[in-house]
Design a protein around this motif. Structure first.
Motif, PDB file in Angstrom:
ATOM      1  N   SER A 310      32.829  33.476   4.437  1.00 41.62           N
ATOM      2  CA  SER A 310      33.475  34.689   4.304  1.00 41.62           C
ATOM      3  C   SER A 310      34.946  34.871   3.932  1.00 41.62           C
ATOM      4  CB  SER A 310      33.384  35.208   5.699  1.00 41.62           C
ATOM      5  OG  SER A 310      34.120  34.600   6.718  1.00 41.62           O
ATOM      6  N   ARG A 311      35.380  33.397   3.908  1.00 41.21           N
ATOM      7  CA  ARG A 311      36.669  33.639   3.352  1.00 41.21           C
ATOM      8  C   ARG A 311      37.753  33.980   4.549  1.00 41.21           C
ATOM      9  NH1 ARG A 311      33.184  32.757  -0.646  1.00 41.21           N
ATOM     10  NH2 ARG A 311      34.130  31.700  -2.436  1.00 41.21           N
ATOM     11  N   LEU A 439      34.060  37.971  -3.186  1.00 38.97           N
ATOM     12  CA  LEU A 439      33.027  38.654  -2.319  1.00 38.97           C
ATOM     13  C   LEU A 439      32.545  40.101  -2.660  1.00 38.97           C
ATOM     14  CD1 LEU A 439      35.077  37.949   1.097  1.00 38.97           C
ATOM     15  CD2 LEU A 439      33.107  36.738   0.184  1.00 38.97           C
ATOM     16  N   ARG A 442      34.420  43.083  -1.292  1.00 37.88           N
ATOM     17  CA  ARG A 442      34.556  43.318   0.281  1.00 37.88           C
ATOM     18  C   ARG A 442      35.762  42.756   0.801  1.00 37.88           C
ATOM     19  NH1 ARG A 442      28.746  41.805   2.103  1.00 37.88           N
ATOM     20  NH2 ARG A 442      29.049  40.113   0.670  1.00 37.88           N
ATOM     21  N   PRO A 444      37.024  39.904   3.670  1.00 35.59           N
ATOM     22  CA  PRO A 444      36.566  38.813   4.609  1.00 35.59           C
ATOM     23  C   PRO A 444      36.037  39.304   6.036  1.00 35.59           C
ATOM     24  CG  PRO A 444      38.736  38.203   3.324  1.00 35.59           C
ATOM     25  CD  PRO A 444      38.391  39.482   3.030  1.00 35.59           C
ATOM     26  N   VAL A 447      32.495  40.781   5.788  1.00 31.04           N
ATOM     27  CA  VAL A 447      31.631  39.710   5.688  1.00 31.04           C
ATOM     28  C   VAL A 447      31.551  38.894   7.075  1.00 31.04           C
ATOM     29  CG1 VAL A 447      30.923  37.713   4.598  1.00 31.04           C
ATOM     30  CG2 VAL A 447      31.986  39.224   3.149  1.00 31.04           C
TER      31      VAL A 447
END
Length: 464
Positions: A310-311, A439, A442, A444, A447
């Motif tokens: 998700s970073r 992403l 999006r 992080p 996510v």
């Protein structure tokens, strides 16, 4: 009646040799010393290993600029060794003739005869063969002094020096940079200005010569020859203080093996990166993290944790411990800077245990000693720690990229201990709410929320 002025030349068949003083250390001892250095030993340890004092070993390393001044290749056996000269000396003292000595040591009689005549000691007024003096004379005559190319070719010398140490100027030619800084003979100054120079690397200079002078073979030099001119005293080509123009600024060359063999006892075979589960590499399964420190002044630091899928970023607050800057530092005592092994374990554990167990599977760290207590951290959190290979930041790409983003808020050269945990949380929140191209634009945070919801749904389904 006195001796004929050239009696020694007549006796030895060799021109008179001016004594340079005390015979130097034997070449084979020096070769053994540099081989020990090449294995990764310090100069003091290498000196003791070959039978000299720590001070002598340190002096040899310093005078050589960290580089062996001669070839380390083993002797071919063509020439007499010191052991053979000792054998000749003993046998000669016992009354053996050249032919008898030659039979015993397995050499030609002419070799032994010439050795007894040419390398004999003459100070006592007669030919007296001693192994140490013979070895010294043989090594003295065997030298092949060769003038450095940068000494012979003034045009080449000026080209190399200009590219290495030339001034940095504005477009109008006005020099810029800090005031002249005297060179003390040591490595680059700590937290002080360095001289601004054009600072081409020796390899860049060597290859650029072929482009700038394609038809002039005299304008050629290897990058290794430039390094030797800088580091080895007595070459007479480039001044030693020009090492400050190298990007490392080192006054001594660091042996490659020594730089690789820095103590890393906390990294065992079961926690190297190659042992990390394959699922951590493809980012398909959440819960695999990468971590590191960003360092500030005064031994201040902030821990950074980034989830690979998700970073999502967590910032770990590492306050200085009680007694910092008040009590004198104790050798091998506890680290009060905030990121010693004990403090680091406590802070990381507090951050990771806030997450669901399914989202703390593994943690990939660099080889810093701050995580030397990883076994206890794994026991307390259930998160298995793996260490990247030395000098391989690309093995933690998500974390390295995030650290670069964080430098917008925490620049290098600033005190990072002044920021409380609440401020770090605010910065992490800002970073986690930025849309990311990786992403599909999006954030992080979005996510990460999806991952949490997925885990909760699977948890409810499994318990039904």
């Amino acid at each position: 009646m006195g001796r004929h002025p050239n009696w020694m030349v007549t006796q030895t068949g060799r021109p008179a040799m001016r004594s340079p003083g005390r015979p130097p250390i034997r070449r084979e001892v020096g070769r053994a010393f540099w081989l020990k250095v090449a294995e990764g030993l310090s100069s003091e340890e290498a000196g003791i290993a070959v039978g000299v004092s720590q001070a002598v070993g340190s002096r040899w390393f310093r005078e050589g600029g960290g580089m062996p001044p001669f070839s380390l290749a083993p002797s071919s056996g063509r020439y007499l060794s010191f052991a053979e000269r000792e054998e000749i000396s003993l046998l000669w003292a016992k009354g053996h003739g050249p032919r008898g000595i030659a039979r015993i040591i397995g050499r030609s009689p002419s070799t032994v005869s010439r050795e007894l005549r040419r390398n004999a000691a003459t100070r006592g007024g007669k030919l007296d063969y001693r192994a140490s003096v013979a070895q010294w004379k043989a090594e003295l005559v065997a030298r092949r002094p060769k003038t450095a190319k940068l000494v012979e070719n003034e045009r080449l010398h000026d080209y190399v020096q200009q590219r290495l140490s030339g001034e940095v100027c504005r477009r109008d030619g006005t020099p810029v940079g800090p005031a002249a800084i005297p060179w003390t003979g040591r490595n680059k100054p700590y937290r002080r200005d360095r001289r601004w120079a054009t600072a081409w690397s020796p390899e860049q200079i060597s290859h650029r010569l072929k482009i700038d002078f394609p038809d002039d073979e005299s304008m050629r030099i290897s990058h290794e020859a430039i390094y030797q001119s800088l580091f080895i005293q007595g070459r007479g080509a480039l001044k030693r203080e020009l090492v400050t123009c190298l990007r490392t600024g080192r006054a001594l060359r660091e042996p490659r093996v020594r730089s690789r063999n820095k103590p890393q006892g906390h990294v065992t075979a079961d926690v190297v990166l190659s042992e990390r589960p394959a699922e951590a590499a493809d980012r398909a399964i959440p819960g695999h993290w990468e971590g590191d420190l960003i360092i500030g002044t005064g031994r201040s630091a902030i821990g950074t944790l980034v989830e690979r899928s998700s970073r999502s970023t967590l910032l770990v607050h590492l306050p200085r411990l009680e007694g910092w800057s008040e009590n004198p530092s104790v050798k091998n005592g506890p680290s009060l800077g905030g990121y010693g092994a004990i403090a680091m374990n406590a802070a990381l554990t507090a951050s990771m245990t806030m997450l669901p167990e399914q989202l703390r599977r593994t943690l990939t760290w660099d080889r810093g000693k701050e995580l030397s207590g990883h076994a206890l951290f794994t026991l307390e959190t259930g998160t298995k720690v793996y260490f990247a290979d030395p000098h391989s930041p690309w093995q933690r790409p998500t974390n390295e990229n995030t650290n670069g983003l964080l430098r917008q808020y925490f620049p290098k050269g600033t005190d990072l201990s002044r920021w409380p945990a609440e401020d770090l949380e605010a910065v992490a929140l800002a970073l986690n709410n930025r849309p990311r191209k990786a992403l599909d634009w999006r954030t992080p945070a979005e996510v990460f929320e999806e991952q949490l919801r997925s885990l909760q749904q699977h948890g409810v389904a499994s318990t039904g």
